[in-house]
Design a protein around this motif. Structure first.
Motif, PDB file in Angstrom:
ATOM      1  N   ALA A  43       0.821  -1.211   0.000  1.00 47.27           N
ATOM      2  CA  ALA A  43       0.000   0.000   0.000  1.00 47.27           C
ATOM      3  C   ALA A  43       0.857   1.264   0.000  1.00 47.27           C
ATOM      4  CB  ALA A  43      -0.928   0.000   1.217  1.00 47.27           C
ATOM      5  N   GLU A  44       2.058   1.165   0.551  1.00 47.63           N
ATOM      6  CA  GLU A  44       2.926   2.340   0.684  1.00 47.63           C
ATOM      7  C   GLU A  44       3.950   2.495  -0.433  1.00 47.63           C
ATOM      8  OE1 GLU A  44       4.666   1.799   4.545  1.00 47.63           O
ATOM      9  OE2 GLU A  44       2.812   2.344   5.595  1.00 47.63           O
ATOM     10  N   HIS A  45       4.127   1.463  -1.264  1.00 53.18           N
ATOM     11  CA  HIS A  45       5.148   1.505  -2.319  1.00 53.18           C
ATOM     12  C   HIS A  45       4.545   1.103  -3.666  1.00 53.18           C
ATOM     13  CE1 HIS A  45       7.409   0.995   1.430  1.00 53.18           C
ATOM     14  NE2 HIS A  45       8.347   1.711   0.838  1.00 53.18           N
ATOM     15  N   PRO A  46       4.951   1.775  -4.735  1.00 53.06           N
ATOM     16  CA  PRO A  46       4.462   1.391  -6.066  1.00 53.06           C
ATOM     17  C   PRO A  46       5.217   0.153  -6.563  1.00 53.06           C
ATOM     18  CG  PRO A  46       5.960   3.256  -6.239  1.00 53.06           C
ATOM     19  CD  PRO A  46       5.819   2.955  -4.775  1.00 53.06           C
ATOM     20  N   ILE A  47       4.605  -0.995  -6.439  1.00 51.85           N
ATOM     21  CA  ILE A  47       5.221  -2.257  -6.837  1.00 51.85           C
ATOM     22  C   ILE A  47       4.536  -2.763  -8.094  1.00 51.85           C
ATOM     23  CG2 ILE A  47       5.722  -4.639  -6.129  1.00 51.85           C
ATOM     24  CD1 ILE A  47       7.124  -2.576  -4.328  1.00 51.85           C
ATOM     25  N   ASP A  48       5.307  -2.956  -9.167  1.00 46.79           N
ATOM     26  CA  ASP A  48       4.741  -3.438 -10.427  1.00 46.79           C
ATOM     27  C   ASP A  48       4.640  -4.962 -10.471  1.00 46.79           C
ATOM     28  OD1 ASP A  48       4.498  -0.847 -11.631  1.00 46.79           O
ATOM     29  OD2 ASP A  48       6.670  -0.871 -11.921  1.00 46.79           O
ATOM     30  N   ILE A  49       5.653  -5.635  -9.953  1.00 46.05           N
ATOM     31  CA  ILE A  49       5.676  -7.101  -9.964  1.00 46.05           C
ATOM     32  C   ILE A  49       6.178  -7.576  -8.600  1.00 46.05           C
ATOM     33  CG2 ILE A  49       6.673  -9.184 -10.995  1.00 46.05           C
ATOM     34  CD1 ILE A  49       7.146  -7.613 -13.546  1.00 46.05           C
ATOM     35  N   ILE A  50       5.466  -8.521  -8.024  1.00 54.25           N
ATOM     36  CA  ILE A  50       5.929  -9.152  -6.790  1.00 54.25           C
ATOM     37  C   ILE A  50       6.742 -10.372  -7.197  1.00 54.25           C
ATOM     38  CG2 ILE A  50       5.266 -10.336  -4.672  1.00 54.25           C
ATOM     39  CD1 ILE A  50       2.618  -8.782  -4.776  1.00 54.25           C
ATOM     40  N   LEU A  55       9.571 -19.572   0.405  1.00 50.10           N
ATOM     41  CA  LEU A  55       8.431 -19.174   1.224  1.00 50.10           C
ATOM     42  C   LEU A  55       7.839 -17.868   0.695  1.00 50.10           C
ATOM     43  CD1 LEU A  55       6.541 -19.329   3.654  1.00 50.10           C
ATOM     44  CD2 LEU A  55       8.357 -18.297   5.044  1.00 50.10           C
ATOM     45  N   GLY A  56       8.696 -16.988   0.192  1.00 49.51           N
ATOM     46  CA  GLY A  56       8.221 -15.742  -0.411  1.00 49.51           C
ATOM     47  C   GLY A  56       7.337 -16.000  -1.620  1.00 49.51           C
ATOM     48  N   GLY A  57       7.595 -17.076  -2.357  1.00 46.66           N
ATOM     49  CA  GLY A  57       6.741 -17.456  -3.482  1.00 46.66           C
ATOM     50  C   GLY A  57       5.370 -17.903  -3.021  1.00 46.66           C
ATOM     51  N   PHE A  58       5.348 -18.654  -1.928  1.00 47.33           N
ATOM     52  CA  PHE A  58       4.074 -19.063  -1.340  1.00 47.33           C
ATOM     53  C   PHE A  58       3.285 -17.825  -0.921  1.00 47.33           C
ATOM     54  CE2 PHE A  58       1.558 -20.084   2.459  1.00 47.33           C
ATOM     55  CZ  PHE A  58       0.754 -21.096   1.971  1.00 47.33           C
ATOM     56  N   MET A  59       3.990 -16.884  -0.270  1.00 44.89           N
ATOM     57  CA  MET A  59       3.322 -15.660   0.184  1.00 44.89           C
ATOM     58  C   MET A  59       2.854 -14.811  -0.999  1.00 44.89           C
ATOM     59  SD  MET A  59       5.699 -14.459   3.334  1.00 44.89           S
ATOM     60  CE  MET A  59       5.652 -15.274   4.926  1.00 44.89           C
ATOM     61  N   ALA A  60       3.702 -14.654  -2.005  1.00 46.62           N
ATOM     62  CA  ALA A  60       3.368 -13.832  -3.173  1.00 46.62           C
ATOM     63  C   ALA A  60       2.123 -14.348  -3.881  1.00 46.62           C
ATOM     64  CB  ALA A  60       4.545 -13.781  -4.139  1.00 46.62           C
ATOM     65  N   GLN A  61       1.976 -15.662  -3.932  1.00 48.93           N
ATOM     66  CA  GLN A  61       0.835 -16.270  -4.613  1.00 48.93           C
ATOM     67  C   GLN A  61      -0.489 -15.774  -4.030  1.00 48.93           C
ATOM     68  OE1 GLN A  61      -0.873 -20.702  -5.557  1.00 48.93           O
ATOM     69  NE2 GLN A  61       0.269 -20.387  -3.714  1.00 48.93           N
ATOM     70  N   LYS A  62      -0.489 -15.423  -2.769  1.00 51.02           N
ATOM     71  CA  LYS A  62      -1.719 -15.018  -2.084  1.00 51.02           C
ATOM     72  C   LYS A  62      -2.235 -13.646  -2.512  1.00 51.02           C
ATOM     73  CE  LYS A  62      -2.022 -18.532   0.694  1.00 51.02           C
ATOM     74  NZ  LYS A  62      -3.152 -19.427   0.571  1.00 51.02           N
ATOM     75  N   GLY A  65      -4.641 -10.504  -8.127  1.00 48.50           N
ATOM     76  CA  GLY A  65      -4.798  -9.299  -8.902  1.00 48.50           C
ATOM     77  C   GLY A  65      -3.506  -8.543  -9.157  1.00 48.50           C
ATOM     78  N   ARG A  66      -2.376  -9.130  -8.809  1.00 49.06           N
ATOM     79  CA  ARG A  66      -1.077  -8.487  -9.013  1.00 49.06           C
ATOM     80  C   ARG A  66      -0.183  -9.394  -9.852  1.00 49.06           C
ATOM     81  NH1 ARG A  66       0.972  -4.502  -6.056  1.00 49.06           N
ATOM     82  NH2 ARG A  66      -0.325  -3.464  -4.543  1.00 49.06           N
ATOM     83  N   LYS A  67       0.655  -8.770 -10.682  1.00 50.02           N
ATOM     84  CA  LYS A  67       1.649  -9.547 -11.425  1.00 50.02           C
ATOM     85  C   LYS A  67       2.643 -10.121 -10.429  1.00 50.02           C
ATOM     86  CE  LYS A  67       1.599  -6.817 -15.642  1.00 50.02           C
ATOM     87  NZ  LYS A  67       2.417  -5.969 -16.526  1.00 50.02           N
ATOM     88  N   LYS A  68       2.995 -11.385 -10.649  1.00 54.04           N
ATOM     89  CA  LYS A  68       3.937 -12.013  -9.727  1.00 54.04           C
ATOM     90  C   LYS A  68       4.729 -13.118 -10.395  1.00 54.04           C
ATOM     91  CE  LYS A  68      -0.170 -13.750  -7.668  1.00 54.04           C
ATOM     92  NZ  LYS A  68      -0.886 -12.799  -8.427  1.00 54.04           N
ATOM     93  N   GLU A 125      -6.038 -14.226 -12.965  1.00 56.27           N
ATOM     94  CA  GLU A 125      -4.981 -14.562 -11.998  1.00 56.27           C
ATOM     95  C   GLU A 125      -3.931 -15.462 -12.644  1.00 56.27           C
ATOM     96  OE1 GLU A 125      -2.972 -13.987  -8.651  1.00 56.27           O
ATOM     97  OE2 GLU A 125      -4.830 -13.001  -9.203  1.00 56.27           O
ATOM     98  N   ASP A 126      -4.372 -16.389 -13.459  1.00 55.29           N
ATOM     99  CA  ASP A 126      -3.445 -17.252 -14.187  1.00 55.29           C
ATOM    100  C   ASP A 126      -2.543 -16.419 -15.093  1.00 55.29           C
ATOM    101  OD1 ASP A 126      -2.435 -19.820 -15.212  1.00 55.29           O
ATOM    102  OD2 ASP A 126      -3.506 -19.256 -17.035  1.00 55.29           O
ATOM    103  N   ARG A 127      -3.116 -15.437 -15.768  1.00 52.63           N
ATOM    104  CA  ARG A 127      -2.347 -14.570 -16.663  1.00 52.63           C
ATOM    105  C   ARG A 127      -1.297 -13.769 -15.905  1.00 52.63           C
ATOM    106  NH1 ARG A 127      -2.022  -9.604 -18.230  1.00 52.63           N
ATOM    107  NH2 ARG A 127      -3.722  -8.786 -16.964  1.00 52.63           N
ATOM    108  N   LEU A 128      -1.586 -13.406 -14.661  1.00 50.02           N
ATOM    109  CA  LEU A 128      -0.700 -12.561 -13.858  1.00 50.02           C
ATOM    110  C   LEU A 128       0.408 -13.333 -13.127  1.00 50.02           C
ATOM    111  CD1 LEU A 128      -3.434 -10.308 -12.201  1.00 50.02           C
ATOM    112  CD2 LEU A 128      -1.820  -9.631 -13.997  1.00 50.02           C
ATOM    113  N   THR A 129       0.323 -14.660 -13.126  1.00 50.85           N
ATOM    114  CA  THR A 129       1.220 -15.466 -12.285  1.00 50.85           C
ATOM    115  C   THR A 129       2.140 -16.342 -13.128  1.00 50.85           C
ATOM    116  OG1 THR A 129      -0.527 -15.525 -10.614  1.00 50.85           O
ATOM    117  CG2 THR A 129       1.283 -17.100 -10.358  1.00 50.85           C
ATOM    118  N   VAL A 130       3.444 -16.213 -12.871  1.00 46.29           N
ATOM    119  CA  VAL A 130       4.469 -17.019 -13.543  1.00 46.29           C
ATOM    120  C   VAL A 130       5.226 -17.809 -12.485  1.00 46.29           C
ATOM    121  CG1 VAL A 130       6.635 -16.893 -14.845  1.00 46.29           C
ATOM    122  CG2 VAL A 130       4.726 -15.391 -15.456  1.00 46.29           C
ATOM    123  N   GLY A 131       5.443 -19.070 -12.753  1.00 46.31           N
ATOM    124  CA  GLY A 131       6.256 -19.906 -11.870  1.00 46.31           C
ATOM    125  C   GLY A 131       7.567 -20.247 -12.563  1.00 46.31           C
ATOM    126  N   MET A 132       8.680 -20.052 -11.870  1.00 47.92           N
ATOM    127  CA  MET A 132       9.999 -20.364 -12.426  1.00 47.92           C
ATOM    128  C   MET A 132      10.693 -21.311 -11.454  1.00 47.92           C
ATOM    129  SD  MET A 132      11.058 -16.709 -14.077  1.00 47.92           S
ATOM    130  CE  MET A 132      12.059 -17.457 -15.371  1.00 47.92           C
TER     131      MET A 132
END
Length: 183
Positions: A43-50, A55-62, A65-68, A125-132
């Protein structure tokens, strides 16, 4: 899980994507604290992609509506029980704390979150999420299989759980650029 703002992955992204601002906040290991921390930070920072690793990947998935980009995400969080007690962070943290502690209630919360992590997925959501995934990641080896059951954009790169510099340069940074062009 045992990382910090001094993440090697973040340093490699900064090196090969110098035009970007890379934010890496130190987060609590306790999901009841970490998720509000992330929400406040977003909310405080302009983040384009998470971009979340392990564990951060697990958290990011949640964060719907955001690119990740999920790098070797730990999608099977039941293993947290193995870390009950005190553990040492891999890198220095801004607050100087070098110990992270896992309690039973945290393990139960992660297990509960794991059960519903794929609920309410949409085409958007599928379009916004990439797994590597690292080809030889033995820490989260089943995650690529689980990911493919729910998402369409799965890619493999050389390396293990901690992506080597070449994988960040040759796979992750080009994916970030591609996602930024698709605005």
């Amino acid at each position: 899980m045992a990382s910090s703002h001094e993440s090697q992955t973040a340093e490699f992204i900064r090196k090969y994507l110098p035009e970007a601002t890379v934010h890496v906040p130190d987060l609590s290991i306790d999901p009841n604290i970490a998720f509000p921390q992330i929400e406040t930070y977003l909310a405080e920072h302009p983040i384009d992609i998470i971009i979340g690793h392990s564990l951060g990947g697990f958290m990011a998935q949640k964060f719907r509506g955001r690119k990740k980009i999920l790098l070797n995400p730990s999608l099977g969080m039941s293993y947290m029980y193995l870390f009950q007690g005190d553990n040492k962070y891999k890198e220095a943290r801004a607050d100087g704390n070098q110990i992270w502690h896992v309690e039973k209630h945290m393990c139960k919360k992660y297990k509960e979150m794991q059960r519903v992590q794929y609920d309410d997925l949409t085409e958007e959501e599928d379009r916004l999420t990439v797994g590597m995934f690292g080809r030889v990641d033995f820490m989260t080896r089943m995650a690529a299989h689980w990911f493919k059951q729910h998402y369409s954009h799965r890619f493999f790169m050389p390396g293990g759980h901690y992506p080597p510099e070449a994988s960040i340069r040759d796979f992750v940074v080009p994916m970030i650029r591609k996602m930024m062009q698709n605005d």
